[in-house]
Design an enzyme around this catalytic site. Structure first.
Site, PDB file in Angstrom:
ATOM      1  N   GLU A 401       0.850  -1.195   0.000  1.00 12.99           N
ATOM      2  CA  GLU A 401       0.000   0.000   0.000  1.00 12.99           C
ATOM      3  C   GLU A 401       0.883   1.241   0.000  1.00 12.99           C
ATOM      4  O   GLU A 401       1.871   1.308   0.732  1.00 12.99           O
ATOM      5  CB  GLU A 401      -0.900   0.023   1.240  1.00 12.99           C
ATOM      6  CG  GLU A 401      -1.700   1.306   1.412  1.00 12.99           C
ATOM      7  CD  GLU A 401      -2.478   1.364   2.721  1.00 12.99           C
ATOM      8  OE1 GLU A 401      -2.886   2.483   3.117  1.00 12.99           O
ATOM      9  OE2 GLU A 401      -2.678   0.314   3.362  1.00 12.99           O
ATOM     10  N   GLU A 406      -2.805  11.480   2.594  1.00 15.35           N
ATOM     11  CA  GLU A 406      -3.815  11.316   3.631  1.00 15.35           C
ATOM     12  C   GLU A 406      -3.850  12.606   4.441  1.00 15.35           C
ATOM     13  O   GLU A 406      -2.823  13.246   4.654  1.00 15.35           O
ATOM     14  CB  GLU A 406      -3.504  10.143   4.557  1.00 15.35           C
ATOM     15  CG  GLU A 406      -3.755   8.787   3.967  1.00 15.35           C
ATOM     16  CD  GLU A 406      -3.589   7.687   5.003  1.00 15.35           C
ATOM     17  OE1 GLU A 406      -4.606   7.137   5.467  1.00 15.35           O
ATOM     18  OE2 GLU A 406      -2.436   7.381   5.349  1.00 15.35           O
TER      19      GLU A 406
END
Length: 528
Positions: A401, A406
């Site tokens: 990932e 974010e």
């Protein structure tokens, strides 16, 4: 725009010096009786040597050990913890000859807010005493109640040894700070589209700051201190109201020019456009490229991802809009509820959207850039991220990932980038590495979030500023030997979503009065 606050008031060990050109406050110096406590974190060994300094020894990271060793200065005993008058932390230290020094600085407030600041990428090296100056520009919360300053070393790959001689705060000259503050106030007062009340307040501050600059004398430093702090508090309270009016208008709207066919990459290489999604037509995302996640999915998040519902995911005015809503709905009879990542609510309280290009558009190397504007409300957790397209075959985290972007709404101006791969020998043990960067008002303006990667490693950047590099060799060392999973024969797909609440996004609650909130995506472009 760079905002800086300060005071032409020199304080060293609590003594005021009228002749000094800038503020200065010593926090730690072993030769001074008034030095603040220095405390070792986790596995760090700390030895205070009189007339020398603090000898710090940090062991190499091993799986299961504390990941953030270092030393903390406890500032709570200071009679005045208003650090808004200082613009940098200076570390005076030395390392053994031939050994580099690196790490991060954390500034934490009494309210629990914190900011991590990267030390310069090359750190320092050498046995001679040197000074490392770390700007405090990225500390965007109220700095009037600072509790701790920590120098730490995340996941050290090898032992770190250094001697810390002094830690002090420094500020810019008082005259410069008054001039800069007056200029900002004047720009706000002259901006269009603001309320008359806000413009009058800004103009009043402009006059006061300019007058303080004209009357500048050492004896007036205390008055200037109070004025600058008052203006700083006003900025903190009103910045979301005036910033859209004073920033570059292009940052507030989608781009209208077609995607460049050729660009220069972060390392100067020529890259060619191979795929793009401009969200310029249609009412919903192209189903040949995008599918929806649905239900309660991961991380104890409170939103229910809705599939094919335009209220949550649609194309409008040249942007993809992912809209999160506060609405009470019963769970459908065929509700999609993940078997892991709970516990889950028994009703739907929030709805949102998540789209992915899994099995439809995926890439093994190159550059992906996404221009976006974030929601920015407390409790929101938008993300631009990648997963291995082989996830159904090998599972997570073996697929790997990469979080290109974010953001958690309680830190509206901090962007995080992270890599997660499987550990060895426990494949479910995550081996993670991340960095962060402060970005001006990403919830009010568009910014370009990018990754460039290949089989040797990756780089993450915002608006062309690289803030993280991570190599396949570093990942292999941190994971205990796991092969780098991001290669041409193991491509990744893209996800765009806004979560609400959850283990990270909801750790400081959810602002129910701020809904609905929107995550706007102008385009996705891929270059190789």
């Amino acid at each position: 725009m760079k905002w800086r606050l300060g005071l032409w008031l020199a304080v060293v060990g609590g003594v005021c010096s009228a002749a000094a050109p800038a503020p200065e406050l010593t926090l730690f110096d072993i030769s001074e009786d008034a030095t603040l406590p220095l405390v070792a974190r986790a596995s760090t060994e700390l030895t205070l040597v009189p007339e020398r300094g603090a000898e710090v020894a940090v062991p190499a990271f091993v799986i299961g050990a504390e990941a953030f060793p270092g030393v903390t200065i406890d500032c709570r005993s200071l009679p005045d913890r208003d650090f808004s008058v200082y613009s940098a932390v200076e570390l005076e230290l030395s390392t053994p000859l031939g050994k580099a020094f690196g790490g991060k600085l954390e500034v934490r407030s009494a309210a629990g807010e914190s900011c991590w600041i990267n030390l310069p990428p090359d750190g320092i090296e050498g046995a001679e005493r040197q000074v490392l100056s770390i700007p405090l520009d990225s500390v965007r919360f109220d700095r009037r109640e600072i509790a701790e300053i920590t120098l730490f070393h995340p996941w050290p790959k090898r032992p770190i040894d250094y001697v810390l001689y002094r830690v002090r705060l420094t500020g810019e000259p008082f005259a410069e700070q008054l001039e800069e503050a007056a200029g900002l106030a004047g720009g706000i007062a002259a901006a269009d589209g603001l309320t008359e009340e806000l413009r009058r307040e800004a103009d009043r501050y402009r006059e006061l700051l300019q007058e303080a600059g004209r009357q500048l004398e050492p004896a007036t430093a205390g008055d200037a201190h109070r004025l600058l702090n008052t203006f700083a508090a006003w900025k903190l309270e009103n910045s979301d109201r005036y910033y859209p009016a004073i920033c570059d208008p292009a940052l507030r709207r989608p781009e209208t020019e077609p995607a460049p066919k050729v660009i220069r990459g972060l390392d100067g290489r020529t890259l060619k456009l191979v795929w793009s999604e401009e969200f310029a037509s249609g009412e919903v995302p192209d189903p040949t490229v995008w599918s929806y996640e649905e239900g309660f999915v991961r991380n104890q998040e409170q939103q229910y991802y809705m599939a094919g519902r335009p209220e949550n995911v649609r194309i409008e005015d040249g942007c993809l809009i992912i809209e999160s809503r506060r609405e009470e709905l019963p769970l459908p009879p065929d509700a999609k509820i993940s078997p892991w990542g709970g516990p889950w609510p028994d009703r739907i309280a929030y709805t949102s959207g998540s789209i992915q290009s899994k099995n439809r558009a995926y890439w093994g190397r190159g550059r992906i850039e996404v221009r976006a504007m974030l929601p920015g409300i407390r409790g929101s957790w938008p993300a631009i991220w990648l997963l291995g397209n082989n996830i159904d075959a090998v599972g997570y985290p073996a697929c790997g990932e990469i979080d290109i972007m974010e953001n958690v709404g309680y830190e509206p101006e901090r962007i995080y980038g992270t890599v997660h791969i499987a550990g060895t020998p426990e494949p479910q043990q995550l081996a993670s590495y991340g960095e962060s960067i402060v970005v001006d008002k990403p919830h009010l303006t568009f910014h370009c979030y990018a990754i460039e990667w290949d089989e040797n490693g990756l780089a993450l950047a915002v608006d062309g500023r690289v803030y993280m590099r991570y190599s396949a060799a570093q990942a292999g060392s941190a994971s205990g030997g796991t092969p780098w999973p991001f290669t041409p024969d193991q491509p990744v797909f893209l996800l765009l979503n806004t979560a609400i609440g959850g283990a990270w996004g909801g750790s400081r609650g959810i602002d129910d009065d701020a809904f609905p909130c929107r995550f706007l995506v102008d385009y996705v472009r891929v270059y190789e």
